[in-house]
Design a protein around this motif. Structure first.
Motif, PDB file in Angstrom:
ATOM      1  N   ARG A  40       0.877  -1.174   0.000  1.00  0.00           N
ATOM      2  CA  ARG A  40       0.000   0.000   0.000  1.00  0.00           C
ATOM      3  C   ARG A  40       0.912   1.222   0.000  1.00  0.00           C
ATOM      4  O   ARG A  40       1.283   1.727   1.054  1.00  0.00           O
ATOM      5  CB  ARG A  40      -0.919   0.035   1.226  1.00  0.00           C
ATOM      6  N   ALA A  67      -2.706   7.160  -9.019  1.00  0.00           N
ATOM      7  CA  ALA A  67      -3.827   6.303  -8.628  1.00  0.00           C
ATOM      8  C   ALA A  67      -3.406   5.157  -7.734  1.00  0.00           C
ATOM      9  O   ALA A  67      -4.260   4.528  -7.086  1.00  0.00           O
ATOM     10  CB  ALA A  67      -4.529   5.766  -9.871  1.00  0.00           C
ATOM     11  N   ASP A  68      -2.103   4.880  -7.665  1.00  0.00           N
ATOM     12  CA  ASP A  68      -1.618   3.768  -6.836  1.00  0.00           C
ATOM     13  C   ASP A  68      -1.334   4.179  -5.401  1.00  0.00           C
ATOM     14  O   ASP A  68      -1.244   3.319  -4.515  1.00  0.00           O
ATOM     15  CB  ASP A  68      -0.339   3.182  -7.432  1.00  0.00           C
ATOM     16  N   GLU A  70      -1.884   5.059  -1.757  1.00  0.00           N
ATOM     17  CA  GLU A  70      -3.016   4.737  -0.886  1.00  0.00           C
ATOM     18  C   GLU A  70      -3.000   5.462   0.443  1.00  0.00           C
ATOM     19  O   GLU A  70      -4.042   5.619   1.075  1.00  0.00           O
ATOM     20  CB  GLU A  70      -3.082   3.222  -0.646  1.00  0.00           C
ATOM     21  N   CYS A  92      -4.251  12.289  -6.230  1.00  0.00           N
ATOM     22  CA  CYS A  92      -4.136  10.844  -5.965  1.00  0.00           C
ATOM     23  C   CYS A  92      -5.486  10.351  -5.461  1.00  0.00           C
ATOM     24  O   CYS A  92      -5.732  10.291  -4.243  1.00  0.00           O
ATOM     25  CB  CYS A  92      -3.031  10.586  -4.945  1.00  0.00           C
ATOM     26  N   PRO A  93      -6.389   9.989  -6.351  1.00  0.00           N
ATOM     27  CA  PRO A  93      -7.795   9.803  -5.986  1.00  0.00           C
ATOM     28  C   PRO A  93      -8.067   8.632  -5.056  1.00  0.00           C
ATOM     29  O   PRO A  93      -9.145   8.563  -4.442  1.00  0.00           O
ATOM     30  CB  PRO A  93      -8.480   9.593  -7.342  1.00  0.00           C
ATOM     31  N   ASN A  94      -7.125   7.707  -4.941  1.00  0.00           N
ATOM     32  CA  ASN A  94      -7.349   6.541  -4.087  1.00  0.00           C
ATOM     33  C   ASN A  94      -6.611   6.625  -2.757  1.00  0.00           C
ATOM     34  O   ASN A  94      -6.598   5.655  -1.983  1.00  0.00           O
ATOM     35  CB  ASN A  94      -6.937   5.267  -4.835  1.00  0.00           C
ATOM     36  N   ALA A  95      -6.007   7.765  -2.482  1.00  0.00           N
ATOM     37  CA  ALA A  95      -5.246   7.935  -1.249  1.00  0.00           C
ATOM     38  C   ALA A  95      -6.145   8.456  -0.137  1.00  0.00           C
ATOM     39  O   ALA A  95      -6.993   9.323  -0.347  1.00  0.00           O
ATOM     40  CB  ALA A  95      -4.077   8.892  -1.468  1.00  0.00           C
ATOM     41  N   THR A  96      -5.924   7.914   1.050  1.00  0.00           N
ATOM     42  CA  THR A  96      -6.570   8.392   2.265  1.00  0.00           C
ATOM     43  C   THR A  96      -5.542   9.151   3.099  1.00  0.00           C
ATOM     44  O   THR A  96      -4.396   8.726   3.208  1.00  0.00           O
ATOM     45  CB  THR A  96      -7.135   7.206   3.076  1.00  0.00           C
ATOM     46  N   ARG A 138     -12.218  11.769   2.904  1.00  0.00           N
ATOM     47  CA  ARG A 138     -10.927  11.202   2.506  1.00  0.00           C
ATOM     48  C   ARG A 138      -9.937  11.194   3.669  1.00  0.00           C
ATOM     49  O   ARG A 138      -8.760  10.892   3.467  1.00  0.00           O
ATOM     50  CB  ARG A 138     -10.328  12.036   1.356  1.00  0.00           C
TER      51      ARG A 138
END
Length: 303
Positions: A40, A67-68, A70, A92-96, A138
């Motif tokens: 991750r 996008a990778d 996280e 980074c749309p998939n990062a929290t 997010r």
């Protein structure tokens, strides 16, 4: 290292930890962020916001697409550590974004944080970008004792409020290291050991010394500094305890001698090189900020 360089961290026991030099304040080897290139992919700290594209370039060099990514994990919300969080979350749309709970609202609505930063850092504000809010959905608020999942391992969250009430350090047992935020001071390659950091408005000497004890109890083999880089721990914590205590004593003694806080600031700023190995404009501004925080602490101690 120089601005934009991506370098493997060799302190500790790890083969997937990297440091990116953000070129903070236009200086090499001053502002670092860390990339854990595991299952991750994760960032620890984000820089001042002006450098987020450089960080994305560094991630690309490591084969990590936006996008990778996280995990984005600022150690605290001072903008030299968290100023890029909103920019990077946007890209980074998939990062929290994971941040200690006491500072979370400042990332969701950074307006007060921005105003306070402008007051604290003085002329250095020209090197900052006004922070972009992190969407509330997010963001994960961390508590003491929580763990951040970075794939093949976890980072353990430890509240370390001496430097700032919203600061946490992240212990990484897999690397035998700790992402120390500012809890172990500033330790630039050009310096001969750690230097003090005592910014307003939250600096508390006793709290900082308690944070040093916390780091001792964690007993890491390596410390990963935001300013700057990874070091074997050795006696760095003992050094920092002495340096920080001596710094506050120096500010107090200089105030007693001169009786004027502006004169105190001017005298100690003129000694910037002795603290940070450089007497340039940015280094002097660091001293000015730290004198202000120390004087505020001394006032509160008297009260």
């Amino acid at each position: 290292m120089a601005r934009g360089d991506v370098t493997a961290v060799t302190a500790g026991d790890t083969d997937d930890l990297y440091c990116i030099d953000t070129g903070m304040y236009g200086l090499d080897e001053y502002g670092a962020i860390y990339v854990i290139a595991g299952d991750r992919p994760a960032l620890v700290d984000t820089g001042v916001g002006t450098n987020y594209e450089l960080i994305l370039d560094g991630l690309a060099d490591l084969g990590i697409a936006p996008a990778d990514l996280e995990v984005i994990a600022p150690t605290h919300v001072h903008l030299d550590h968290a100023g890029g969080a909103g920019y990077l979350a946007r890209e980074c749309p998939n990062a929290t974004v994971y941040v200690y709970e006491a500072g979370a609202h400042h990332l969701i609505d950074p307006s007060r944080l921005w105003a306070g930063t402008k007051q604290a850092v003085g002329t250095r504000i020209e090197h900052y970008a006004e922070p972009v809010p992190v969407p509330e959905d997010r963001l994960v608020e961390l508590a003491d004792g929580d763990r951040i999942d970075v794939g093949d391992r976890e980072l353990a969250v430890h509240h370390a409020p001496g430097h700032a009430f919203h600061q946490a350090v992240f212990a990484d047992p897999a690397s035998d290291g700790v992402f120390a935020a500012d809890a172990a001071g500033i330790n630039l390659p050009r310096m001969d050991g750690p230097g003090p950091t005592s910014p307003p408005p939250d600096f508390d000497l006793e709290g900082c010394l308690a944070d040093v004890d916390l780091l001792r109890d964690l007993d890491p083999g390596a410390l990963y500094y935001g300013h700057f880089g990874g070091y074997e721990t050795d006696d760095l914590l003992d050094q920092y305890e002495r340096v920080l205590t001596d710094w506050i004593d120096t500010v107090a003694e200089t105030r007693a001698e001169l009786g004027d806080d502006e004169a105190v600031t001017e005298r100690l700023a003129a000694r910037a090189e002795s603290y940070y190995g450089d007497d340039g404009e940015m280094t002097r501004a660091e001293v000015v900020m730290n004198v202000q925080g120390a004087l505020r602490y001394l006032d509160e101690r008297e009260d």
